[in-house]
Scaffold this active site. Sequence first.
Site, mmCIF file in Angstrom:
data_model
loop_
_atom_site.group_PDB
_atom_site.id
_atom_site.type_symbol
_atom_site.label_atom_id
_atom_site.label_comp_id
_atom_site.label_asym_id
_atom_site.label_seq_id
_atom_site.Cartn_x
_atom_site.Cartn_y
_atom_site.Cartn_z
ATOM 1 N N PHE A 1 0.855 -1.191 0.000
ATOM 2 C CA PHE A 1 0.000 0.000 0.000
ATOM 3 C C PHE A 1 0.888 1.237 0.000
ATOM 4 C CE2 PHE A 1 -2.308 3.556 1.803
ATOM 5 C CZ PHE A 1 -3.473 3.534 1.042
ATOM 6 N N LYS B 1 2.927 9.745 8.434
ATOM 7 C CA LYS B 1 2.198 9.306 9.643
ATOM 8 C C LYS B 1 2.770 9.807 10.973
ATOM 9 C CE LYS B 1 -0.750 5.708 7.895
ATOM 10 N NZ LYS B 1 -0.467 5.150 6.583
ATOM 11 N N ASP C 1 9.387 2.549 1.660
ATOM 12 C CA ASP C 1 8.249 3.301 2.195
ATOM 13 C C ASP C 1 8.134 3.005 3.690
ATOM 14 O OD1 ASP C 1 5.773 4.239 2.992
ATOM 15 O OD2 ASP C 1 4.669 3.420 1.268
HETATM 16 C C1 LIG Z 1 -0.751 5.378 5.147
HETATM 17 C C2 LIG Z 1 0.293 4.965 4.182
HETATM 18 C C3 LIG Z 1 0.529 5.688 3.008
HETATM 19 C C4 LIG Z 1 -0.336 6.839 2.587
HETATM 20 O O1 LIG Z 1 -0.245 7.906 3.465
HETATM 21 P P1 LIG Z 1 -1.356 9.091 3.378
HETATM 22 O O2 LIG Z 1 -0.844 10.093 4.356
HETATM 23 O O3 LIG Z 1 -2.648 8.486 3.762
HETATM 24 O O4 LIG Z 1 -1.337 9.585 1.995
HETATM 25 C C5 LIG Z 1 1.555 5.285 2.197
HETATM 26 N N1 LIG Z 1 2.338 4.251 2.517
HETATM 27 C C6 LIG Z 1 2.148 3.524 3.630
HETATM 28 C C7 LIG Z 1 3.065 2.399 3.951
HETATM 29 C C8 LIG Z 1 1.119 3.846 4.494
HETATM 30 O O5 LIG Z 1 0.908 3.118 5.591
#
Ligand SMILES: *Cc1c(COP(=O)(O)O)cnc(C)c1O
Length: 401
Positions: free
Chosen positions: A135, A251, A222
Amino acid sequence: MSATAAPSSPHVMNTYGRLPIALSHGQGCRVWDTEGRAYLDGLGGIAVNTLGHNHPELVPALQDQVSKLIHSSNYYHVPGQEQLAAKLTELSGLTNAFFCCTGLEANEAALKLARKFGHDKGIERPEIVVYEAAFHGRSIATLSATGNPKVQKGFGPLVEGFIRVPLNDIEALKKATEGNPNVVAVFFETIQGEGGIHPMRWEYLRQVRQLCDDRDWLMMIDEVQCGMGRTGKWFAHQWAGIKPDVMPLAKGLGSGVPIGAVVAGPRAANLFGPGNHGTTFGGNPLAMRAGIETIRIMEEHKLLDNAANVGAHLKGALERELGGLPGVKEIRGQGLMLGIELDRPCGVILNRACEAGLLLSVTADSVIRLVPPLILSVAEADEIVAILVPIVKAFLAEPTP
Ligand SMILES: *Cc1c(COP(=O)(O)O)cnc(C)c1O
């Protein structure tokens, strides 16, 4: 569910399956809803509220910043950007940071860096390796990189230039990229969050690092969800003793103030020049202060150790209580990023836990996810177990539909 009435949303777009409560305030790892009911926060706003709620050091710092300057502009130097970038590069061993506001934006920047890296080498149609169940966000490019058909459905045509491979299989990665001169980067989460708390093995991370070095690819990790101390190290990949070339963050970085960053090492830090990338809000003084203070408070209160220790305690307790039960497939994760995978869809556990006063989430249909604030105490971890275990046991005892 409970006596709490569902606040209706006649004017807000219907994009979320919401629980019928609204939160009004919090203190530490506790939050209260608008009807006065208390909850233990096992979700931390999805791995966002690093320092919990109403932190006695963060709040005055943010109040101070609000009274000075909330936003200026990237037309000017922003001293907080320099300060936070210096800190993030020190913690990661990388060299430069770019600031934005969200996780998907940080990932967009990473994808642009990878494409620019390719174009600078004369690769006109660069391709990026991504993973099953990944994701990366919900913009058109990041949902194309995401490995969940539900996220993509209805939004085609997808962005091209992605090659998808399974996790933890170095032979599959080699095979999928064999003889392809257009590959420029490998892009993945160290521990997949939305995909169901699936960790990359450390040995695999080292193999990918080697492959990226051998083939001149960027290693892009990521760490939006698993980073910022959640696993007990600043960044989850550090458990494997490797360094990426590009690392998106968001986050937990600002303890709730919207902030994202992409941090890059020498091979990617100088790919962008003026005009290549930018954002109005990114790196504004309020967000920078939130990031700086979050890290300072984490260091002062040794929250990495706390995440590791309380996380190990919580995982151990869950394993003792639930491990090996019929219906419990696996308990995974590290530090305060834990998942309990059941053998059946268990979305209803989210509602039942909420009714019992515990906030958590269920992801990938059958994985109960705990990503609480990093200030969680052992006593609070025990409370999570005491609320959650009977709910899971009762759920598993029900006949499967
Ligand atoms: C939550 C998340 C995103 C997206 O972040 P947003 O601030 O919602 O755009 C991307 N990568 C990972 C691994 C995530 O957990």
